[in-house]
Design a protein around this motif. Structure first.
Motif, PDB file in Angstrom:
ATOM      1  N   ASN A   1      26.179 -50.266   6.853  1.00  0.00           N
ATOM      2  CA  ASN A   1      25.549 -49.662   5.682  1.00  0.00           C
ATOM      3  C   ASN A   1      24.162 -49.106   6.013  1.00  0.00           C
ATOM      4  O   ASN A   1      23.848 -47.940   5.744  1.00  0.00           O
ATOM      5  CB  ASN A   1      25.451 -50.742   4.609  1.00  0.00           C
ATOM      6  N   GLN A   2      23.362 -49.941   6.680  1.00  0.00           N
ATOM      7  CA  GLN A   2      21.991 -49.497   6.993  1.00  0.00           C
ATOM      8  C   GLN A   2      21.987 -48.311   7.929  1.00  0.00           C
ATOM      9  O   GLN A   2      21.223 -47.361   7.753  1.00  0.00           O
ATOM     10  CB  GLN A   2      21.221 -50.640   7.642  1.00  0.00           C
ATOM     11  N   ILE A   3      22.848 -48.384   8.962  1.00  0.00           N
ATOM     12  CA  ILE A   3      22.841 -47.297   9.945  1.00  0.00           C
ATOM     13  C   ILE A   3      23.299 -46.000   9.295  1.00  0.00           C
ATOM     14  O   ILE A   3      22.717 -44.939   9.517  1.00  0.00           O
ATOM     15  CB  ILE A   3      23.729 -47.688  11.144  1.00  0.00           C
ATOM     16  N   PHE A   4      24.325 -46.106   8.429  1.00  0.00           N
ATOM     17  CA  PHE A   4      24.806 -44.905   7.747  1.00  0.00           C
ATOM     18  C   PHE A   4      23.687 -44.267   6.916  1.00  0.00           C
ATOM     19  O   PHE A   4      23.379 -43.081   7.067  1.00  0.00           O
ATOM     20  CB  PHE A   4      25.989 -45.267   6.849  1.00  0.00           C
ATOM     21  N   TRP A   5      23.031 -45.082   6.108  1.00  0.00           N
ATOM     22  CA  TRP A   5      21.985 -44.507   5.242  1.00  0.00           C
ATOM     23  C   TRP A   5      20.783 -44.044   6.049  1.00  0.00           C
ATOM     24  O   TRP A   5      20.132 -43.059   5.702  1.00  0.00           O
ATOM     25  CB  TRP A   5      21.573 -45.500   4.156  1.00  0.00           C
ATOM     26  N   LEU A   6      20.515 -44.754   7.150  1.00  0.00           N
ATOM     27  CA  LEU A   6      19.394 -44.317   8.001  1.00  0.00           C
ATOM     28  C   LEU A   6      19.670 -42.935   8.567  1.00  0.00           C
ATOM     29  O   LEU A   6      18.783 -42.068   8.561  1.00  0.00           O
ATOM     30  CB  LEU A   6      19.179 -45.316   9.147  1.00  0.00           C
TER      31      LEU A   6
ATOM     32  N   THR B   1      19.261 -40.378   5.963  1.00  0.00           N
ATOM     33  CA  THR B   1      17.840 -40.177   5.674  1.00  0.00           C
ATOM     34  C   THR B   1      17.170 -39.328   6.748  1.00  0.00           C
ATOM     35  O   THR B   1      16.448 -38.367   6.450  1.00  0.00           O
ATOM     36  CB  THR B   1      17.140 -41.546   5.614  1.00  0.00           C
ATOM     37  N   LEU B   2      17.436 -39.689   8.007  1.00  0.00           N
ATOM     38  CA  LEU B   2      16.763 -38.973   9.088  1.00  0.00           C
ATOM     39  C   LEU B   2      17.174 -37.505   9.109  1.00  0.00           C
ATOM     40  O   LEU B   2      16.333 -36.618   9.304  1.00  0.00           O
ATOM     41  CB  LEU B   2      17.083 -39.628  10.438  1.00  0.00           C
TER      42      LEU B   2
ATOM     43  N   VAL C   1      18.213 -35.721   6.585  1.00  0.00           N
ATOM     44  CA  VAL C   1      17.592 -35.025   5.445  1.00  0.00           C
ATOM     45  C   VAL C   1      16.118 -34.740   5.756  1.00  0.00           C
ATOM     46  O   VAL C   1      15.630 -33.617   5.574  1.00  0.00           O
ATOM     47  CB  VAL C   1      17.731 -35.883   4.165  1.00  0.00           C
ATOM     48  N   ILE C   2      15.403 -35.748   6.270  1.00  0.00           N
ATOM     49  CA  ILE C   2      13.977 -35.541   6.561  1.00  0.00           C
ATOM     50  C   ILE C   2      13.817 -34.446   7.606  1.00  0.00           C
ATOM     51  O   ILE C   2      12.968 -33.560   7.490  1.00  0.00           O
ATOM     52  CB  ILE C   2      13.331 -36.852   7.055  1.00  0.00           C
ATOM     53  N   TYR C   3      14.680 -34.518   8.634  1.00  0.00           N
ATOM     54  CA  TYR C   3      14.549 -33.518   9.711  1.00  0.00           C
ATOM     55  C   TYR C   3      14.758 -32.121   9.156  1.00  0.00           C
ATOM     56  O   TYR C   3      13.986 -31.199   9.455  1.00  0.00           O
ATOM     57  CB  TYR C   3      15.564 -33.824  10.819  1.00  0.00           C
TER      58      TYR C   3
ATOM     59  N   ILE D   1      14.447 -31.026   6.048  1.00  0.00           N
ATOM     60  CA  ILE D   1      13.354 -30.606   5.160  1.00  0.00           C
ATOM     61  C   ILE D   1      12.125 -30.218   5.970  1.00  0.00           C
ATOM     62  O   ILE D   1      11.515 -29.165   5.758  1.00  0.00           O
ATOM     63  CB  ILE D   1      13.004 -31.731   4.164  1.00  0.00           C
ATOM     64  N   LEU D   2      11.794 -31.081   6.932  1.00  0.00           N
ATOM     65  CA  LEU D   2      10.568 -30.825   7.701  1.00  0.00           C
ATOM     66  C   LEU D   2      10.708 -29.567   8.537  1.00  0.00           C
ATOM     67  O   LEU D   2       9.839 -28.695   8.538  1.00  0.00           O
ATOM     68  CB  LEU D   2      10.250 -32.015   8.593  1.00  0.00           C
TER      69      LEU D   2
ATOM     70  N   ALA E   1       8.760 -27.602   5.655  1.00  0.00           N
ATOM     71  CA  ALA E   1       7.373 -28.078   5.689  1.00  0.00           C
ATOM     72  C   ALA E   1       6.638 -27.629   6.943  1.00  0.00           C
ATOM     73  O   ALA E   1       5.534 -27.091   6.857  1.00  0.00           O
ATOM     74  CB  ALA E   1       7.357 -29.591   5.572  1.00  0.00           C
TER      75      ALA E   1
END
Lengths: 78, 180, 254
Positions: free
Chosen positions: B31-36, B39-40, B42-44, B46-47, B51
């Motif tokens: 679960n954590q690895i999937f959401w991580l 997240t990464l 999405v952040i990548y 967006i940035l 940004a």
């Protein structure tokens, strides 16, 4: 908590791993102290070396974190 | 205490059947690895898409503006320096001109003074010569008168003493005495 | 003494320490099963991290002003900080990987700081998270090294400046230290986060005893200050070590 020799050994072991944190403290202190004495001798060069300072502190501290990890593993995972 | 901790941490770990440390409860790792990773990513995205180009553009823009302003300031400074140099030059010229005028005036005055002095000297010399001549004349007159008086007196004395002498002899003797 | 007190206390009394409870992964919408797709508190706090990053880096810079507003100058400061770090450590050719490193930095720094909000969940205190981050760096660096330099990348382990006799020994040490990198890289971050939060929790447990509660609250305040510092320093250390490893991949010559 009576009569369980395994529990006893576990807590003694956890206590002993705390010594490792003292080692890390000495290491980090040595890094920071030597950086400070060097920086006071040559303040103009100090700013360019803060990255090296943090890298050195991180390496010294990592080993303390390992001992903390061992303590946690003993405490909760064994 | 350990058992208490186990019980305390247990209510989530119970289901997973793990020990007391949630970090080592491997049933939640997926679960954590999937959401991580979500997240990464999405952040990548967006940035890197929004940004970072924007911030980079703003920073480059600002650096350009600052460089331009510095160049403009440098130019203005250069202009000011040129103006100052021109002013200095004009000042120096004016000063040199004034010095030349002063010099010329002084030379002219000296020239005039010299001429006047020369004329005055000349006049003085003329006057002095005139005076000298007059004195010489007076002196010659006086000499002549004295000779005449001496000659006459000598002749009278010779006569009074009872001697006679020729005219010319007495006069020659007196002249010789006066000269001697 | 703590053990005595906890031991003597009744089951469920206030003086039972649960320092690790804050790290439990729970599903948000009922149920106890945690599948890989379940929306948990991990999901929530990672989403908050993403939103915070968007707020700073996208909304904060939306003005694109020549003279920056507060938010914009913070975003620019973060950008300039990481940019300079990458440039200083890896050189000009490392700047291609700047977005990747900046992503890591922003995620870690925001996750660390948001973890300090009371009642929050610290995503970076979990080994699952930090090991993925560290392995991503490790694999990227290793693959990049082999792609850019081929077999020459192995020269990293062969210390050509040392005497020939000790080189095999040094090579062994270098290989071991190379493979320990992802371990120390990940455990440093998770360990620091976990340790700080657990210590705060233990002090908070002491606050239940009236006699020592003022001391314990002061200690929590002090620890909070230290933890804020640690949150930034660990993000910085993680990022700069990433840069150092990347430099090894770009310029493997010893």
């Amino acid at each position: 908590m009576e009569g369980d020799i395994a529990e006893l050994g576990k807590y003694i072991g956890v206590g002993l791993t705390a010594i490792g944190m003292g080692g890390a403290a000495m290491g980090v202190g040595t890094v920071a102290g030597n950086f400070l004495s060097g920086a006071l001798r040559n303040p103009s060069a100090a700013a360019s070396q803060t990255a090296t300072l943090f890298i050195g502190m991180a390496f010294a501290e990592a080993l303390g974190i390992f001992s903390f990890l061992v303590a946690l593993l003993l405490m909760f995972a064994v | 205490m350990a058992t208490e901790t186990h019980e305390a941490a247990g209510h989530a770990a119970e289901a997973a059947g793990s020990a007391g440390m949630p970090q080592l409860d491997f049933s939640t790792w997926g679960n954590q690895i999937f959401w991580l990773i979500v997240t990464l990513v999405v952040i990548y995205l967006i940035l890197s898409k929004v940004a970072l180009p924007r911030v980079g553009a703003v920073l480059a823009d600002r650096a350009g503006t600052i460089a331009n302003n510095i160049a403009a300031a440098e130019e203005l400074k250069q202009q000011a320096r040129d103006a100052e140099a021109a002013y200095e030059k004009a000042l120096a010229n004016a000063r040199a001109e004034a010095a030349a005028i002063v010099e010329a005036t002084r030379a002219e005055a000296a020239e005039k003074l010299k001429a006047a002095t020369a004329r005055a000297d000349e006049q003085i010399a003329a006057k002095a010569a005139e005076g000298e001549a007059a004195i010489a004349e007076i002196r010659a007159g006086a000499m002549e008168a004295a000779e005449t008086v001496a000659r006459d007196t000598a002749a009278e004395i010779v006569t009074a003493l009872g001697f006679s002498a020729p005219e010319g002899e007495i006069a020659g003797a007196v002249s010789a005495r006066l000269k001697g | 003494m703590a053990t005595e007190a906890a031991h003597g206390a009744e089951e469920g009394s206030s003086l039972v320490f649960h320092p690790m409870d804050q790290f439990i992964v729970k599903p948000l919408f009922g149920g106890t099963e945690v599948h890989w797709y379940t929306i948990t508190n991990v999901t929530l706090w990672m989403a908050i991290t993403v939103l915070a990053i968007i707020a700073l880096m996208v909304l904060g810079t939306s003005g694109k002003k020549q003279v920056p507003s507060r938010g914009q100058s913070m975003a620019e400061m973060a950008y300039g900080f990481v940019y300079k770090m990458v440039e200083d450590v890896t050189g000009k050719d490392g700047l291609r990987y700047f977005p990747y490193i900046f992503t890591l930095f922003m995620f870690i720094v925001f996750a660390n700081v948001l973890g300090l909000v009371p009642m929050s969940f610290t995503t970076t205190s979990h080994f699952a998270v930090t090991i993925v981050l560290a392995l991503a760096v490790f694999l990227t660096v290793t693959i990049l090294g082999f792609v850019l330099h081929g077999a020459q990348f192995l020269g990293l382990f062969w210390v050509s400046s040392a005497p020939l006799a000790v080189r095999p020994l040094l090579a062994m040490i270098e290989v071991i230290s190379y493979f320990v990198r992802p371990v120390s890289h990940s455990i440093r971050l998770a360990g620091n986060m976990m340790a700080g939060h657990a210590v705060i929790k233990v002090f908070a447990g002491f606050a239940a005893i009236a006699a020592v509660s003022p001391v314990s609250i002061l200690a929590i305040v002090g620890m909070y200050g230290l933890e804020i510092l640690v949150a930034f320093i660990q993000a910085y250390v993680f990022t700069i070590l990433t840069c150092v490893y990347l430099k090894d991949a770009l310029h493997p010559a010893h």
